[in-house]
Design a protein around this motif. Structure first.
Motif, PDB file in Angstrom:
ATOM      1  N   GLU A 102      -8.882  -1.937  -0.803  1.00  0.00           N
ATOM      2  CA  GLU A 102      -8.353  -3.155  -1.425  1.00  0.00           C
ATOM      3  C   GLU A 102      -7.182  -3.730  -0.631  1.00  0.00           C
ATOM      4  OE1 GLU A 102      -7.358  -2.274  -5.474  1.00  0.00           O
ATOM      5  OE2 GLU A 102      -9.372  -1.486  -5.896  1.00  0.00           O
ATOM      6  N   TYR A 103      -6.514  -2.864   0.107  1.00  0.00           N
ATOM      7  CA  TYR A 103      -5.392  -3.318   0.944  1.00  0.00           C
ATOM      8  C   TYR A 103      -5.848  -3.578   2.377  1.00  0.00           C
ATOM      9  CZ  TYR A 103      -2.315  -2.030  -2.893  1.00  0.00           C
ATOM     10  OH  TYR A 103      -1.700  -1.962  -4.117  1.00  0.00           O
ATOM     11  N   ASP A 150      -9.971   0.323   5.520  1.00  0.00           N
ATOM     12  CA  ASP A 150     -11.174   1.033   5.087  1.00  0.00           C
ATOM     13  C   ASP A 150     -11.730   2.012   6.116  1.00  0.00           C
ATOM     14  OD1 ASP A 150     -12.320  -0.537   7.012  1.00  0.00           O
ATOM     15  OD2 ASP A 150     -13.470  -1.795   5.634  1.00  0.00           O
ATOM     16  N   ASP A 178     -11.028   3.912  -2.173  1.00  0.00           N
ATOM     17  CA  ASP A 178     -11.321   2.612  -2.801  1.00  0.00           C
ATOM     18  C   ASP A 178     -10.077   1.730  -2.827  1.00  0.00           C
ATOM     19  OD1 ASP A 178     -13.870   3.427  -3.177  1.00  0.00           O
ATOM     20  OD2 ASP A 178     -13.611   4.017  -5.286  1.00  0.00           O
ATOM     21  N   GLU A 179      -8.943   2.343  -3.186  1.00  0.00           N
ATOM     22  CA  GLU A 179      -7.706   1.552  -3.272  1.00  0.00           C
ATOM     23  C   GLU A 179      -7.237   1.113  -1.888  1.00  0.00           C
ATOM     24  OE1 GLU A 179      -4.575   3.094  -5.652  1.00  0.00           O
ATOM     25  OE2 GLU A 179      -5.871   3.450  -7.380  1.00  0.00           O
ATOM     26  N   TRP A 210       0.839  -1.212   0.000  1.00  0.00           N
ATOM     27  CA  TRP A 210       0.000   0.000   0.000  1.00  0.00           C
ATOM     28  C   TRP A 210       0.870   1.257   0.000  1.00  0.00           C
ATOM     29  CZ3 TRP A 210      -3.621   2.746  -1.500  1.00  0.00           C
ATOM     30  CH2 TRP A 210      -4.139   3.838  -0.808  1.00  0.00           C
ATOM     31  N   GLU A 238      -9.286  -2.247   9.202  1.00  0.00           N
ATOM     32  CA  GLU A 238     -10.476  -2.746   8.527  1.00  0.00           C
ATOM     33  C   GLU A 238     -11.650  -2.800   9.499  1.00  0.00           C
ATOM     34  OE1 GLU A 238      -9.904  -6.536   6.697  1.00  0.00           O
ATOM     35  OE2 GLU A 238     -11.557  -6.229   5.302  1.00  0.00           O
TER      36      GLU A 238
END
Lengths: 252, 206
Positions: free
Chosen positions: A123-124, A127, A119-120, A71, A149
């Motif tokens: 993905e890692y 959030d 958004d990216e 990331w 997360e």
């Protein structure tokens, strides 16, 4: 996904107390970052940053972090910092807030590039989080950022995390920067007047350069003398040179 | 100039005290919208007593620009009466521990070095009165500011969100080393307290 099971609704006092003691008693930055990492990892926070956000030509600040390498690589390559609403919020001296709030504003503004950063990150596996911008006392902009997360960010949890971040930042700052004299906070106009005074310009000349009257320049000079606690501008210039303010003024 | 005033009703300092209560009203009620009582533009409460000490800083024009209230914790305090649940194991109770409350700096001088002067004055007052520790409830920003001033702030309770800001009960040592550190940081070379006003009849060996 269910809320991170490791997330406590708040960090209990004995943990906070122990962390505070570790921070104040630390003799190396590693002791602090290890203690911080242990607290955060146990609560599902896998990305954190504590330190300054920018530099003036040369790096004058400090920064410690734990960021997933993939990331970090993507963030730098995509120049996300320029568009990341969380980073920009801290850089622009906003208040303490959650990433979700920054995202809401980006959605409201329809800022697709900013939303791409969120958004990216998701993905890692990052959030949600919070940001504690740090400004004042003449320092470069700084911040503490915690992310993970599906984090539990109830008011109680936020209160604990902001405190943890504050203790970590100030303790790391003590070890890295030490106890240097604190420069006063200057306005942009005062910095400009300081810069021209250092160039030997009179109030009249400075007024002409800045497009303001000599009287207004003198008002700014008076304010500078008050803020530095000096009787003369020469003394102000010496102190501003020593504390790094003059460097900032020259690079405006 | 910083005055140290003993007693909320000190008859020798009526003007100074009124200016201080007015600044508190301006900062806490008008600016921060705290839900606390005020009387004719003056903010004071049950913790402003004859035992209370105040630091009151005046600018060149004689206006009150900064203040802080200091109460010994062996008497009723904001901690013991209102925020006892914010201290793990109960609020501090010791004549040598002060509770610091109602710290206020006028809006127009907040970006100056008044904060450092009032911090130094607080430590000087503690040393004069033989007080070794201070405590209070602080927002995270203020706690950081105090740490950067050289104070070793330690949380003594669970933090809590109050008015959207993380607040925590904290304590810190008041001694000569901390005073020297804070003076160095703010380039203060001598005493910050310039006048002490005791209650008439009171005697104190300083």
């Amino acid at each position: 996904m269910a809320q991170n099971e490791l997330s406590a609704s708040r960090i209990e006092f004995p943990v906070l107390q122990s962390f505070s003691e570790q921070c104040l008693g630390a003799t190396t930055t590693l002791e602090i970052t290890r203690a911080l990492d242990a607290i955060l990892q146990a609560r599902g926070i896998k990305q954190w940053y504590v330190g300054n956000l920018g530099f003036v030509n040369e790096w004058r600040g400090f920064g410690f972090d734990e960021i997933p390498p993939a990331w970090r690589k993507r963030y730098v390559e995509a120049e996300h910092a320029r568009f990341d609403p969380v980073f920009q919020h801290a850089l622009n001296q906003g208040g303490k807030t959650t990433w979700a709030q920054c995202k809401l504003i980006a959605e409201h503004l329809g800022d697709k590039r900013a939303l791409q950063v969120f958004d990216e990150a998701a993905e890692y596996g990052i959030d949600s989080g919070l940001i504690l911008p740090i400004h004042g006392l003449g320092d470069l902009p700084a911040a503490v950022s915690f992310g993970g997360e599906d984090l539990d960010l109830t008011p109680d949890a936020q209160a604990s995390l902001y405190l943890i971040g504050a203790l970590a930042y100030e303790s790391l700052r003590r070890l890295v920067v030490g106890f240097k004299p604190i420069p006063p906070l200057l306005t942009e106009r005062e910095l400009e007047v300081l810069r021209w005074a250092a160039e030997g310009k009179s109030a009249v000349d400075t007024g002409a350069i800045m497009g303001i009257s000599a009287f207004t320049v003198q008002d700014h000079q008076k304010s500078l003398r008050t803020k530095y606690g000096c009787a003369k501008m020469t003394q102000v210039l010496v102190l501003a040179a020593l504390d790094g303010t003059l460097l900032i003024a020259r690079q405006m | 100039m910083i005055h140290l005033i003993a007693g909320a009703t000190n008859p020798n300092c009526r003007e100074l005290l009124a200016g201080m209560f007015r600044l508190r009203h301006d900062v806490f009620i008008k600016e921060k919208h705290w839900n606390i009582k005020s009387y004719n533009g003056l903010e004071f409460d049950q913790f402003d007593t004859e035992e209370t000490l105040y630091l009151v800083e005046l600018d060149e024009a004689g206006a009150v620009v900064a203040t802080v209230r200091m109460n010994p914790t062996d008497r009723p305090t904001l901690f013991s009466e209102v925020f006892a649940d914010m201290c793990h194991g109960g609020p501090p109770k010791c004549p040598k521990t002060w509770e610091l409350t109602r710290g206020a700096i006028a809006q127009n001088v907040r970006k100056s070095l008044h904060f450092g002067r009032i911090e130094c004055a607080t430590i000087e007052a503690a040393l004069l009165w033989g007080v070794t520790k201070a405590c209070g409830i602080f927002g995270v920003d203020l706690l950081m500011k105090k740490m950067r001033c050289g104070l070793d702030a330690k949380p003594i309770g669970q933090p809590r969100m109050i008015d959207g800001e993380s607040h925590v009960a904290a304590e810190f040592a008041m001694n000569g080393d901390v005073l020297q550190r804070t003076r160095t940081l703010y380039r203060i070379t001598g005493p910050s307290i310039e006048q002490i006003h005791l209650m008439p009849g009171a005697r104190r060996a300083a």
